[in-house]
Design an enzyme around this catalytic site. Structure first.
Site, mmCIF file in Angstrom:
data_model
loop_
_atom_site.group_PDB
_atom_site.id
_atom_site.type_symbol
_atom_site.label_atom_id
_atom_site.label_comp_id
_atom_site.label_asym_id
_atom_site.label_seq_id
_atom_site.Cartn_x
_atom_site.Cartn_y
_atom_site.Cartn_z
ATOM 1 C CB SER A 1 11.853 35.893 -22.704
ATOM 2 O OG SER A 1 11.346 37.400 -21.701
ATOM 3 C CE1 TYR B 1 11.440 34.762 -17.088
ATOM 4 C CE2 TYR B 1 12.896 37.034 -18.212
ATOM 5 C CZ TYR B 1 11.384 35.524 -17.806
ATOM 6 O OH TYR B 1 10.847 35.899 -18.415
ATOM 7 C CE LYS C 1 10.807 31.817 -20.347
ATOM 8 N NZ LYS C 1 9.792 30.750 -19.570
#
Ligand code: UD1
Length: 341
Positions: A126, A151, A155
């Site tokens: 992302s 979160y 990544k």
């Protein structure tokens, strides 16, 4: 025919990618735990491609199940790994759940890929890894900033795990795709985004407001240093995004990659403000959207859009669809979903 495993293949980006893989002649096996998706998505995929992908309900946190899966499908040539938890706010409340879901599963898959004679791995990353970048548009060389949430951290850590593994496993090649903001739905409206509960993302909130499910859209802040004061993002049509996965996979399978681990930004290169997204929606739907300006949302960055040169030149991939195309398809999809209810 190359057999490709798509984890999280019944989710929003996963399902659109399965369609594009099938269109290119790949044999697709989907695994999904159905925690944030529905088995009905298989019917949507089948309606578009005329071919039902193989589906196995599997929880990637279960190491023994992952091992058993790969023992059965030891002819898999590549994996596109979408399966992950993705709600930023939830990740702040449940960090361990996020590390277990997103990192644990990644490790189990990589351990299995290590056993194969060759494997191509595509990872859903992302633009969140860049945080508020110092320079716009954002190139792949922009420094990775300290993650704002567990979160985002999954990544970053995920990318590092893959990169380090590729260094020592010569049979493994990988690409991390850093998505900007995926929106829209398949033109056929057989598949699209299915947020559970109140959507946190802008576009599903807009379409749900327009259909009458939500009273009004709150625009989070109009006092940012941008032309109209609202935040800027790079909204990419999910079908363009899905196609990039097929191109990236092909690059690895054909051995066209420059190094065993590569990263690519996937965006349009064009930034749009929140109000421009609202205007696009109003233009294509012919509906006036009920919205009000409220305070800023914590953790929002001001502006992010991709430098697309690396993806354009090295992958030979370019977006074809516009923000209006995305909003049109998102609106058609919302109407279809509510018709059925
Ligand atoms: C969010 C996540 C990001 C994740 C991405 C996945 C946060 C802070 N970031 O990105 O980590 O990778 O989703 O798609 O949650 N907006 C409104 N009103 C709304 C909803 C959104 O004004 O009801 C605005 C936001 O302030 C932002 C823009 O719309 O400026 C886009 O928001 P969103 O769709 O949530 O995406 P991101 O915040 O870019």
């Amino acid at each position: 025919m190359n057999k490709i495993l798509v984890t999280g293949g019944l989710g929003f980006i996963g399902s659109h990618t399965v369609v594009e893989l099938q269109n290119e002649g790949y044999e697709v096996v989907i695994i999904d735990d159905l925690s944030n998706s529905s088995e009905k998505v298989l019917d949507g995929i089948t309606a578009i491609t005329g071919e039902k992908p193989i589906f196995e309900k599997l929880d990637l946190k279960d190491k023994a199940d992952v091992e058993a899966f790969f023992a059965k499908h030891n002819d898999v040539k590549g994996v596109i790994h979408f399966a992950a938890s993705k709600a930023v706010g939830e990740s702040v409340k449940e960090p361990l759940m996020y590390y277990e879901n997103n990192i644990g599963s990644l490790i189990y898959i990589l351990k299995e890929l290590k056993k194969l004679s060759s494997a191509a791995f595509i990872f859903s990353s992302s633009c969140t890894v860049y945080g508020q970048a110092d320079e716009l548009p954002i190139t792949e060389n922009a420094p990775v900033k300290k993650a704002e949430s567990p979160y985002g951290n999954t990544k970053q850590i995920g990318e590092e795990i893959i990169q380090e593994t590729c260094k020592v496993v010569p049979t493994l090649k990988a690409i991390a795709l850093r998505y900007f903001n995926p929106v829209g739905a398949h033109e056929s409206v057989e598949i699209g985004e299915l947020p559970i509960g109140v959507p946190q993302n802008l576009v599903p909130f807009i379409t749900q407001t327009a259909i009458g499910l939500r009273e009004e859209l709150s625009v989070f802040g109009d006092d940012y240093p941008t032309p109209d004061g609202t935040c800027i993002r790079d909204y990419i049509h999910v079908v363009d995004l899905a196609k990039a996965h097929v191109v990236a996979l092909g690059r690895l399978l054909k051995g066209e990659n420059k190094t065993s681990y590569e990263t690519f930004n996937l965006g349009t290169g064009k930034g749009s403000s929140v109000l421009e997204v609202v205007q696009s929606f109003e233009r294509v739907s012919g509906k006036k959207l009920n919205y009000k300006i409220v305070g800023r949302r914590e953790g929002d960055i001001i502006s992010a859009y991709a430098d697309t040169n690396k993806a354009n030149n090295d992958l030979g991939w370019k977006t074809k669809l516009s923000l209006d195309d995305a909003m049109r398809s998102a609106w058609k999809w919302e109407q279809k979903v509510r018709e059925k209810e």
